[in-house]
Scaffold this motif. Structure first.
Motif, PDB file in Angstrom:
ATOM      1  N   ILE A  76       0.857  -1.180   0.000  1.00 59.63           N
ATOM      2  CA  ILE A  76       0.000   0.000   0.000  1.00 59.63           C
ATOM      3  C   ILE A  76       0.896   1.234   0.000  1.00 59.63           C
ATOM      4  O   ILE A  76       1.910   1.272   0.711  1.00 59.63           O
ATOM      5  CB  ILE A  76      -0.952  -0.008   1.208  1.00 59.63           C
ATOM      6  N   ILE A  77       0.541   2.221  -0.798  1.00 64.16           N
ATOM      7  CA  ILE A  77       1.407   3.390  -0.928  1.00 64.16           C
ATOM      8  C   ILE A  77       0.554   4.649  -1.084  1.00 64.16           C
ATOM      9  O   ILE A  77      -0.514   4.611  -1.696  1.00 64.16           O
ATOM     10  CB  ILE A  77       2.368   3.241  -2.132  1.00 64.16           C
ATOM     11  N   ALA A  78       1.034   5.742  -0.504  1.00 61.94           N
ATOM     12  CA  ALA A  78       0.354   7.039  -0.594  1.00 61.94           C
ATOM     13  C   ALA A  78       1.339   8.056  -1.167  1.00 61.94           C
ATOM     14  O   ALA A  78       2.001   8.773  -0.423  1.00 61.94           O
ATOM     15  CB  ALA A  78      -0.137   7.486   0.776  1.00 61.94           C
ATOM     16  N   PRO A  79       1.469   8.124  -2.482  1.00 68.39           N
ATOM     17  CA  PRO A  79       2.398   9.089  -3.087  1.00 68.39           C
ATOM     18  C   PRO A  79       1.750  10.448  -3.281  1.00 68.39           C
ATOM     19  O   PRO A  79       0.561  10.554  -3.571  1.00 68.39           O
ATOM     20  CB  PRO A  79       2.708   8.443  -4.439  1.00 68.39           C
ATOM     21  N   GLY A  80       2.521  11.505  -3.088  1.00 65.59           N
ATOM     22  CA  GLY A  80       2.072  12.820  -3.524  1.00 65.59           C
ATOM     23  C   GLY A  80       1.250  13.633  -2.560  1.00 65.59           C
ATOM     24  O   GLY A  80       1.111  14.838  -2.759  1.00 65.59           O
ATOM     25  N   ILE A  81       0.647  13.030  -1.528  1.00 63.04           N
ATOM     26  CA  ILE A  81      -0.152  13.781  -0.563  1.00 63.04           C
ATOM     27  C   ILE A  81       0.157  13.281   0.842  1.00 63.04           C
ATOM     28  O   ILE A  81       0.405  12.099   1.057  1.00 63.04           O
ATOM     29  CB  ILE A  81      -1.665  13.679  -0.858  1.00 63.04           C
ATOM     30  N   ASP A  82       0.118  14.195   1.822  1.00 66.20           N
ATOM     31  CA  ASP A  82       0.685  13.917   3.142  1.00 66.20           C
ATOM     32  C   ASP A  82      -0.161  13.041   4.061  1.00 66.20           C
ATOM     33  O   ASP A  82       0.303  12.006   4.532  1.00 66.20           O
ATOM     34  CB  ASP A  82       0.987  15.228   3.866  1.00 66.20           C
TER      35      ASP A  82
END
Length: 427
Positions: A76-82
């Motif tokens: 699971i990954i959350a790129p680009g937003i904090d």
């Protein structure tokens, strides 16, 4: 909803399918991963890369955990937003999935207040700051008022006089999850960004770029990232320090500024406990040197990973995917090799109104040195006033034998692209 359906590889959940996630989603597709993407916006442009899409907010932690479990994802990954970085780390921890940073580190990274406390303890250069729960007297101006647990310019105001403070603090508190605002001293100087990747505790700085920003009321919104950075340290007492549509800074003795910025970014990343994975550090170069504005434990949201690949040949998107899936990463993959003399991400700002069509994209794409043109919105989208990063309409990625040539090529491409909007505007 099913998407392209071509991938048969490992299953990856990506939090967000907006402009900030386009590069990573495209890289995941190229690698043959089975991509499940979620976003609350059914028209999010990144959905085109997804094998499966879900209309779920990137801040719906329970919904994200249910989806990750049902889809049996392997990463699971959350790129680009904090804020979703913390959600990704917590969900990964509960489901026994790999993640480059643990929940404690992620929670610290997504809180501007916890960041400031950690940086202060480690004596990392940063602006003076205060936490307030209501308007107070005697607070410094000029200053920047923020919601400490929001992103994307939500609750962000540049304050130049004391009479502007109460309203700015009220807006920040209204946006804040914790009911407080953070007030930061405004550092007088240009802004730079350090994109880096940490591997087993070793910090690898990659691109140091000038972050050229818009004037208020779009304070803090990037209009361009320009590599290599050539931001000179200002003399004390000069300059407005409030952002603005700056011209490309002139060449100076820039190598020392870039090196100094990278060292401060490293100290900040270490202070937050980030030992693995990407980081994105914004700094201002004040009279006394670089000061940390904020750190993100993720890829930059302005196509920074793609710029790093064009400039230095380092595949930050690919590395972030490996980290999310718990795959081994070799330090050799982080050795930069300059590929060009200059590289630019230039964002496109649209007029207000209902988008009818976009002209000139094909002409812009075939210009020498233009590597990509990305248009974020489809006809029918309503462009409101330009206030936040989400209001940008697209981006041009360009390279050149020099920084100046890359900027000229990106500007030429941008001039060719025209957003035609309807007169009925915001009915």
């Amino acid at each position: 909803m099913e998407g392209p359906g071509a991938a048969t590889g490992r299953r990856l959940l990506v939090l967000g399918a907006g402009p900030a996630q386009l590069g990573l989603l495209g890289a995941a597709r190229e690698q043959g991963l089975f991509v499940i993407a979620l976003d609350r916006d059914p028209t999010a442009p990144g959905f085109r890369y997804a094998d499966r899409r879900a209309i779920i907010s990137t801040e719906d932690e329970q919904g994200i955990e249910r989806l990750a479990s049902a889809e049996r994802v392997e990463g699971i990954i959350a790129p680009g937003i904090d804020w979703p970085v913390g959600i990704a780390a917590r969900v990964a921890e509960r489901l026994g999935l790999p993640h480059p940073i643990d929940a404690v580190v992620a929670n610290r990274a997504v809180s501007k207040q916890k960041q400031r406390e950690a940086l202060a303890e480690a004596k990392v250069p940063q602006p003076g700051w205060h936490i307030v729960s209501e308007s107070e007297v005697g607070l410094p101006v000029p200053s920047v008022v923020k919601a400490p647990d929001r992103q994307g310019q939500k609750g962000l105001t540049l304050v130049r006089s004391e009479d502007e403070l109460p309203a700015a603090i009220g807006r920040a508190i209204e946006e804040s999850r914790s009911g407080v605002a953070i007030i930061e001293e405004l550092v007088d100087g240009p802004e730079v960004t350090v994109n880096a990747f940490s591997l087993r505790g070793d910090f690898h700085p990659l691109t140091v770029t000038d972050r050229l920003t818009a004037e208020p009321p779009a304070f803090g919104v990037a209009l361009a990232h320009v590599w290599p950075a050539q931001s000179a340290r200002p003399r004390s007492g000069h300059g407005e320090g409030g952002g603005g549509n700056r011209e490309v800074p002139p060449a100076t003795s820039d190598q020392s500024v870039r090196s100094e910025a990278a060292k401060v970014a490293e100290a900040a990343v270490r202070a937050l406990g980030i030992e693995n994975g990407p980081s994105y550090t914004q700094l201002r170069i004040g009279p006394d040197g670089p000061q940390v504005i904020e750190v993100a434990a993720r890829l930059g949201g302005g196509h920074d990973a793609e710029l790093a690949k064009l400039a230095l040949g380092v595949d930050l998107n690919g590395l972030a995917l490996q980290a999310a899936l718990g795959e081994p990463i070799w330090s050799a993959a982080l050795q930069p090799t300059p590929e060009v003399g200059g590289a630019v991400v230039r964002f496109l700002v649209p007029p207000e109104g209902v988008l009818e069509e976009v002209e000139g994209v094909n002409e812009a794409r075939v210009l020498e040195g233009v590597e990509d043109v990305r248009i974020y919105r489809e006809p029918g989208h309503i462009f409101g006033p330009f206030r936040r990063g989400a209001d940008r309409a697209g981006a041009v990625l360009a390279i050149g034998d020099s920084r100046e040539e890359a900027v000229e090529r990106s500007d030429e491409a941008a001039r060719l692209i025209r957003f035609k909007v309807g007169a009925e505007s915001l009915v």
